[in-house]
Design an enzyme around this catalytic site. Structure first.
Site, PDB file in Angstrom:
ATOM      1  N   ARG A   1      56.491  61.981  43.003  1.00  0.00           N
ATOM      2  CA  ARG A   1      55.817  60.927  42.256  1.00  0.00           C
ATOM      3  C   ARG A   1      54.737  60.262  43.097  1.00  0.00           C
ATOM      4  O   ARG A   1      54.810  60.252  44.325  1.00  0.00           O
ATOM      5  CB  ARG A   1      56.804  59.887  41.748  1.00  0.00           C
ATOM      6  CG  ARG A   1      57.671  59.235  42.815  1.00  0.00           C
ATOM      7  CD  ARG A   1      58.986  58.785  42.185  1.00  0.00           C
ATOM      8  NE  ARG A   1      59.798  57.969  43.068  1.00  0.00           N
ATOM      9  CZ  ARG A   1      60.589  58.463  44.024  1.00  0.00           C
ATOM     10  NH1 ARG A   1      60.595  59.764  44.260  1.00  0.00           N
ATOM     11  NH2 ARG A   1      61.312  57.669  44.760  1.00  0.00           N
TER      12      ARG A   1
ATOM     13  N   CYS B   1      43.359  41.441  39.286  1.00  0.00           N
ATOM     14  CA  CYS B   1      44.560  40.959  38.604  1.00  0.00           C
ATOM     15  C   CYS B   1      44.200  39.739  37.762  1.00  0.00           C
ATOM     16  O   CYS B   1      43.161  39.118  37.967  1.00  0.00           O
ATOM     17  CB  CYS B   1      45.625  40.550  39.619  1.00  0.00           C
ATOM     18  SG  CYS B   1      46.365  41.940  40.495  1.00  0.00           S
TER      19      CYS B   1
ATOM     20  N   ARG C   1      49.208  44.082  48.658  1.00  0.00           N
ATOM     21  CA  ARG C   1      47.903  44.755  48.801  1.00  0.00           C
ATOM     22  C   ARG C   1      46.749  43.771  48.922  1.00  0.00           C
ATOM     23  O   ARG C   1      45.643  44.049  48.481  1.00  0.00           O
ATOM     24  CB  ARG C   1      47.672  45.695  47.617  1.00  0.00           C
ATOM     25  CG  ARG C   1      48.440  46.955  47.771  1.00  0.00           C
ATOM     26  CD  ARG C   1      48.246  48.035  46.764  1.00  0.00           C
ATOM     27  NE  ARG C   1      49.537  48.709  46.735  1.00  0.00           N
ATOM     28  CZ  ARG C   1      50.403  48.618  45.738  1.00  0.00           C
ATOM     29  NH1 ARG C   1      50.096  47.982  44.636  1.00  0.00           N
ATOM     30  NH2 ARG C   1      51.569  49.213  45.830  1.00  0.00           N
TER      31      ARG C   1
ATOM     32  N   LYS D   1      61.063  52.798  50.035  1.00  0.00           N
ATOM     33  CA  LYS D   1      62.062  51.812  49.641  1.00  0.00           C
ATOM     34  C   LYS D   1      63.449  52.237  50.105  1.00  0.00           C
ATOM     35  O   LYS D   1      63.874  53.350  49.841  1.00  0.00           O
ATOM     36  CB  LYS D   1      62.076  51.663  48.126  1.00  0.00           C
ATOM     37  CG  LYS D   1      60.766  51.165  47.544  1.00  0.00           C
ATOM     38  CD  LYS D   1      60.825  51.154  46.030  1.00  0.00           C
ATOM     39  CE  LYS D   1      59.505  50.773  45.413  1.00  0.00           C
ATOM     40  NZ  LYS D   1      58.490  51.850  45.540  1.00  0.00           N
TER      41      LYS D   1
ATOM     42  N   ASP E   1      61.149  47.686  51.543  1.00  0.00           N
ATOM     43  CA  ASP E   1      60.145  48.745  51.680  1.00  0.00           C
ATOM     44  C   ASP E   1      59.882  48.845  53.182  1.00  0.00           C
ATOM     45  O   ASP E   1      59.297  47.940  53.777  1.00  0.00           O
ATOM     46  CB  ASP E   1      58.879  48.404  50.884  1.00  0.00           C
ATOM     47  CG  ASP E   1      58.198  49.658  50.368  1.00  0.00           C
ATOM     48  OD1 ASP E   1      58.255  50.697  51.060  1.00  0.00           O
ATOM     49  OD2 ASP E   1      57.593  49.613  49.272  1.00  0.00           O
TER      50      ASP E   1
ATOM     51  N   ASP F   1      57.506  42.088  51.726  1.00  0.00           N
ATOM     52  CA  ASP F   1      56.823  42.945  52.695  1.00  0.00           C
ATOM     53  C   ASP F   1      56.226  42.065  53.788  1.00  0.00           C
ATOM     54  O   ASP F   1      55.848  40.925  53.544  1.00  0.00           O
ATOM     55  CB  ASP F   1      55.714  43.739  52.002  1.00  0.00           C
ATOM     56  CG  ASP F   1      56.275  44.787  51.050  1.00  0.00           C
ATOM     57  OD1 ASP F   1      57.390  45.285  51.315  1.00  0.00           O
ATOM     58  OD2 ASP F   1      55.607  45.107  50.050  1.00  0.00           O
TER      59      ASP F   1
ATOM     60  N   CYS G   1      48.971  36.718  43.317  1.00  0.00           N
ATOM     61  CA  CYS G   1      50.204  36.272  43.964  1.00  0.00           C
ATOM     62  C   CYS G   1      49.884  36.094  45.442  1.00  0.00           C
ATOM     63  O   CYS G   1      49.336  37.004  46.068  1.00  0.00           O
ATOM     64  CB  CYS G   1      51.298  37.328  43.822  1.00  0.00           C
ATOM     65  SG  CYS G   1      51.522  37.956  42.144  1.00  0.00           S
TER      66      CYS G   1
ATOM     67  N   CYS H   1      50.807  38.894  48.015  1.00  0.00           N
ATOM     68  CA  CYS H   1      50.461  40.244  47.550  1.00  0.00           C
ATOM     69  C   CYS H   1      50.547  41.274  48.673  1.00  0.00           C
ATOM     70  O   CYS H   1      49.954  41.113  49.737  1.00  0.00           O
ATOM     71  CB  CYS H   1      49.055  40.254  46.975  1.00  0.00           C
ATOM     72  SG  CYS H   1      48.515  41.902  46.458  1.00  0.00           S
TER      73      CYS H   1
ATOM     74  N   ARG I   1      53.750  59.343  48.631  1.00  0.00           N
ATOM     75  CA  ARG I   1      54.719  59.184  49.716  1.00  0.00           C
ATOM     76  C   ARG I   1      56.013  59.932  49.436  1.00  0.00           C
ATOM     77  O   ARG I   1      56.659  60.451  50.325  1.00  0.00           O
ATOM     78  CB  ARG I   1      55.023  57.715  49.943  1.00  0.00           C
ATOM     79  CG  ARG I   1      56.169  57.525  50.929  1.00  0.00           C
ATOM     80  CD  ARG I   1      56.634  56.101  51.037  1.00  0.00           C
ATOM     81  NE  ARG I   1      55.578  55.233  51.498  1.00  0.00           N
ATOM     82  CZ  ARG I   1      55.330  54.035  50.969  1.00  0.00           C
ATOM     83  NH1 ARG I   1      56.045  53.606  49.973  1.00  0.00           N
ATOM     84  NH2 ARG I   1      54.370  53.288  51.449  1.00  0.00           N
ATOM     85  N   TYR I   2      56.409  59.952  48.163  1.00  0.00           N
ATOM     86  CA  TYR I   2      57.662  60.592  47.768  1.00  0.00           C
ATOM     87  C   TYR I   2      57.360  61.990  47.228  1.00  0.00           C
ATOM     88  O   TYR I   2      56.256  62.255  46.769  1.00  0.00           O
ATOM     89  CB  TYR I   2      58.355  59.747  46.693  1.00  0.00           C
ATOM     90  CG  TYR I   2      58.747  58.367  47.153  1.00  0.00           C
ATOM     91  CD1 TYR I   2      59.838  58.185  48.001  1.00  0.00           C
ATOM     92  CD2 TYR I   2      58.029  57.245  46.749  1.00  0.00           C
ATOM     93  CE1 TYR I   2      60.202  56.907  48.415  1.00  0.00           C
ATOM     94  CE2 TYR I   2      58.391  55.968  47.151  1.00  0.00           C
ATOM     95  CZ  TYR I   2      59.481  55.802  47.989  1.00  0.00           C
ATOM     96  OH  TYR I   2      59.851  54.546  48.397  1.00  0.00           O
TER      97      TYR I   2
END
Ligand SMILES: *Cc1c(COP(=O)(O)O)cnc(C)c1O
Length: 392
Positions: free
Chosen positions: A130, A139, A148, A351, A344, A307, A143, A146, A126-127
């Site tokens: 990076r 995981c 994702r 961000k 974000d 998010d 969480c 999450c 996206r950037y």
């Protein structure tokens, strides 16, 4: 287990063991073994109900989580739950609730627009310089908020099959990429050998200057931070790790020891917290968290506004709360302890920093600022042009 919640704010480091496992004949060796921790994760309703009395909202949430984002909690993290406190900040992070199946109009499956920025499966570019490399969907614990959840744990609506070879080829060809962030899922769940294969391959690409890993393993499964893992990681400097702690109680003696091992390996550590209603949406809790992080040699990096993930409204705090927290930290405590608060941007804008306003007025001649105490100060801008002054 009864936690003295006032202790959370006192910056004490307590052990997670043995807690709920006290009457279960678990040896210290087993407890400290990450393989034992993973094998003994709580991932079913019956296991959960052996330890906790669930509310109706939680019970239905657990039953439905199998079609959304799996439930899984390491014994280490589970032990931080206060059985007596229905609003326990640890409990809210990992035990599903029925509200997760509710959906607000503005909530999305892919709130940060990652899928539309994937040139190859698993690589988000996206950037300009990076990339985010999603190396796994697994995981240590999940969480509930999450970002994702559409792919992570394997229970969601989408699947992700990262094409490692295509990703490496893309990175070799794209010489503008100087920074690769490994995330997922959690890269530190891979065996040392498997993780090393990825690091080795990235390290060999000349234009990649910098590698980082995003992981909650140091908090969920500190036993995984073995001396052998550290020895392997130190071959791939400059390597940074971003961990994810949200509440001061998560920083136990085991976690502190793991973070110190990583720091002693020469890995700079940052923390990314998510602002969560009922978990860390007050200045005192956040202050205690950031102070404990510094004591563990971790620099608070980002504080994320939640998010807009489907079914997360019950954990969403107002942006005003986030601003109040930053305002309550900046100037009042060590600058290193103050994270950058970010949103974000929904839809893939990346961000965006959000800050309390310290500039009261600004023109070509002067800036009027206020400090953390609310006092006002005037700072003159440089004269427009030196020649101009001579001409007068
Ligand atoms: C967060 C993120 C990064 C890293 O951003 P930094 O501000 O450099 O930490 C890179 N790519 C994507 C897609 C991200 O979401």
């Amino acid at each position: 287990m009864k936690h003295d919640t006032s202790l959370d704010l006192k910056k004490t480091f307590r052990s997670s063991a043995p807690g709920y496992w006290a009457d279960r004949d678990v040896s210290e060796e087993q407890w400290n073994d990450h393989v034992w921790q993973l094998k003994n994760r709580i991932n079913s309703l019956s296991q959960l109900e052996e330890h906790l009395i669930l509310s109706e909202e939680e019970r239905s949430g657990v039953i439905l989580s199998g079609n959304k984002l799996a439930m899984s909690i390491t014994p280490h993290f589970f032990n931080l739950i206060d059985r007596e406190d229905p609003n326990c900040p640890i409990r809210r992070q990992v035990i599903p609730r029925i509200e997760e199946t509710w959906k607000a109009d503005y909530e999305l499956a892919d709130p940060c627009g990652e899928d539309s920025h994937m040139p190859v499966p698993g690589l988000v570019h996206r950037y300009p310089d990076r990339v985010l490399f999603l190396v796994t969907t697994q995981c240590a614990s999940y969480c509930r908020y999450c970002t994702r959840s559409r792919v992570v744990s394997g229970a969601g609506e989408q699947s992700l099959s990262t094409d490692y070879e295509a990703a490496f080829r893309y990175l070799e060809e794209h010489t503008e990429v100087r920074d690769v962030l490994l995330s997922g899922g959690d890269p530190l769940l891979f065996s040392d050998k498997k993780l090393e294969k990825i690091l080795e391959r990235l390290h060999a690409i000349e234009h990649i200057e910098f590698i980082r890993i995003g992981s909650r393993v140091p908090l969920f499964l500190p036993q995984r931070i073995t001396p052998e893992l550290c020895e392997m990681l130190q071959k791939y400097h400059p390597l940074f790790i971003s961990v994810h702690a949200n509440h001061p109680r998560e920083l136990t003696t085991e976690v502190k020891a793991g973070l110190e091992r990583l720091a002693n390996t020469g890995i700079p550590l940052g923390n990314q917290s998510v602002l969560l209603k009922g978990v860390n949406d007050d200045v005192e809790t956040m202050k205690s968290l950031v102070h404990k992080l510094l004591m563990c040699r971790v620099r608070p990096y980002y504080l994320y506004q939640l998010d807009l993930i489907k079914g997360s409204a019950h954990l969403q705090a107002a942006v005003a709360k986030g601003l109040e927290i930053i305002e309550g930290l900046r100037g009042h405590t060590t600058g290193y302890a103050v994270p950058q608060y970010v949103i974000d941007a929904p839809g893939g804008g990346g961000k965006v920093p959000v800050n309390p306003e310290y500039i009261l007025q600004r023109n070509d001649e002067r800036v009027m600022v206020r400090n953390y105490e609310g006092n006002q100060y005037e700072y003159p801008e440089p004269a427009v042009s030196p020649e101009l002054i001579l001409d007068y």
